[in-house]
Design an enzyme around this catalytic site. Structure first.
Site, short mmCIF file in Angstrom:
data_model
loop_
_atom_site.label_atom_id
_atom_site.label_comp_id
_atom_site.label_asym_id
_atom_site.label_seq_id
_atom_site.Cartn_x
_atom_site.Cartn_y
_atom_site.Cartn_z
N CYS A 1 0.31 2.79 6.33
CA CYS A 1 0.73 1.43 6.66
C CYS A 1 0.75 0.63 5.37
O CYS A 1 0.23 1.07 4.35
CB CYS A 1 -0.25 0.80 7.65
N HIS B 1 -9.33 2.66 -1.99
CA HIS B 1 -7.90 2.36 -1.86
C HIS B 1 -7.41 1.43 -2.96
O HIS B 1 -7.28 0.23 -2.76
CB HIS B 1 -7.66 1.74 -0.48
N CYS C 1 0.81 -1.23 0.00
CA CYS C 1 0.00 0.00 0.00
C CYS C 1 0.84 1.27 0.00
O CYS C 1 0.29 2.37 -0.14
CB CYS C 1 -0.95 -0.01 1.19
#
Length: 436
Positions: free
Chosen positions: A422, A392, A99
């Site tokens: 994160c 996302h 990510c």
């Protein structure tokens, strides 16, 4: 040796974020159904170049990322170069950091500028949860290799006899960590229990995120940084993120069942990010080249940091480890920041990190600091809404965060902003930008 990070080239010029752009983000199998990450990447880079009015052949390097990679085009960056009018000699390579992927691509281009190897580059990332590399079982894969070597019909039949019906079923991409077998949702559930984060607090954060994102869109604040995406066969377009609950009501969140721990859990689909499709990119230059070409950058990179922790327990604590390092390298404290943008993978993960920012015990035991990172001022935190609302697309989120915080700082007359996330594998990323 100084703790301060010098994010400049040999001439003392800062790394300028000239502009940033993204596609609208769309829930899986909706507006971008059938559109690959590569196609979205080409789409956003083409539009970024068009808006900048920069000759594509001026781009010296493109670093791009993708988390869910397609075997047919493993180097998405090079394919984007070949599909967007850039010079065929433009350096291009792909990165992946889960990510935090587009944080990594941005830093890679920035470091190339810092070393003097180039003055102009593009970084970003794209992911599709709608166009996936559907695989086959290990047994079938083994058999297919053997079939390729078989010389007779008898050998081929013998290979087929080893297979059962279940071996022929397609295998979707894994959603669990390779090393632990835990999904991100299970990790978020683990963190909710570790830090005693209530369902009510998670739902409240999700509601806040959707409410602020709705207000942001309605105020027209994202027009400069979100393009209109025309989707093949070009009979439709998307011009707005479609995950946002525009009529979010806090009481409706309580109606959903837990998604990962049905009996005792608190993490639901409503307080988690959905699977999302989208792409983003930033145009980076040395400060001198940007000024020579007449650009007014939206921001400059002041510092950055990447960290890694153990994956077996609460591995989505990346912001709590990367942020103090980025602050130290910038010579700043948390209270010095004008704005904070933290990736909201899950409300539980976000709240856990926020809690640990203010914990002296965490700072002493985990960071070796004698004081907490700092209490987060909510008037500075994700003021436009966050990933819980926008969605996302894994590799696209980092450059969304950076672009969004730069534009908001511009609207406020400048200042410094933190973008942090994160990432799977226990990874963390943080970047501090300054805006004039």
């Amino acid at each position: 040796m100084s703790d301060r990070q010098q994010v400049t080239n040999a001439r003392g010029e800062r790394i300028a974020i000239v502009s940033g752009l993204r596609t609208p983000f769309a829930k899986q199998a909706t507006a971008f159904h059938g559109v690959s990450a590569l196609d979205m990447g080409k789409m956003v880079v083409n539009e970024l170049l068009a808006r900048s009015e920069l000759d594509p052949k001026e781009i010296e390097q493109l670093v791009y990322g993708q988390v869910v990679q397609m075997p047919a085009a493993p180097n998405i960056a090079r394919e984007i170069v070949l599909g967007t009018g850039m010079n065929v000699s433009t350096d291009a390579y792909s990165v992946t950091r889960a990510c935090a992927t587009s944080f990594q691509s941005t830093v890679n281009v920035a470091e190339s500028i810092m070393t003097g190897n180039l003055d102009i580059g593009i970084a970003g990332g794209a992911d599709s949860s709608s166009v996936l590399p559907i695989g086959v079982s290990k047994k079938l894969a083994h058999a297919l290799v053997d079939l390729n070597k078989a010389r007779s019909l008898g050998q081929r039949l013998s290979i087929f006899r080893r297979l059962g019906l279940k071996d022929l079923l397609p295998v979707p991409p894994a959603v669990a960590e390779y090393s632990t077998g835990l999904s991100m949702g299970q990790t978020a559930e683990q963190m909710a229990k570790t830090y005693n984060i209530s369902r009510a607090d998670q739902d409240a954060l999700a509601h806040r995120s959707h409410t602020l994102a709705t207000e942001t869109w309605n105020a027209g604040k994202l027009a400069e940084e979100v393009m209109v995406a025309h989707v093949p066969p070009y009979k439709a377009f998307i011009d707005r993120d479609n995950n946002i609950r525009e009529n979010s009501k806090l009481e409706s969140y309580a109606k959903l069942r837990p998604a990962f721990d049905r009996k005792h859990g608190s993490v639901t689909a409503a307080n988690s990010t959905p699977l999302t499709d989208g792409a983003s990119a930033v145009l980076l230059m040395s400060e001198g080249r940007a000024k020579a070409l007449g650009y007014t950058p939206i921001g400059y990179i002041k510092s950055y940091a990447f960290t890694a922790i153990d994956v077996w327990e609460d591995m989505l604590m990346g912001p709590s480890y990367a942020t103090p390092l980025a602050l130290k390298r910038a010579g700043m404290e948390l209270e010095d920041l004008t704005l904070i943008e933290m990736h909201e993978a899950f409300a539980a993960q976000t709240l856990a990190n926020m809690q640990m920012f203010g914990s002296k015990k965490f700072a002493e035991e985990k960071l070796g600091r004698n004081r907490a990172i700092g209490e987060i001022d909510m008037s500075k935190f994700n003021v436009l809404g966050g990933s819980l609302a926008y969605g996302h697309p894994f590799a696209a989120t980092g450059t969304r965060l950076v672009t969004q915080v730069c534009h908001e700082l511009k609207r406020r007359g400048g200042g410094t902003g933190l973008a942090t996330a994160c990432a799977a594998g226990g990874l963390g990323a943080a970047m501090i930008v300054e805006v004039e």
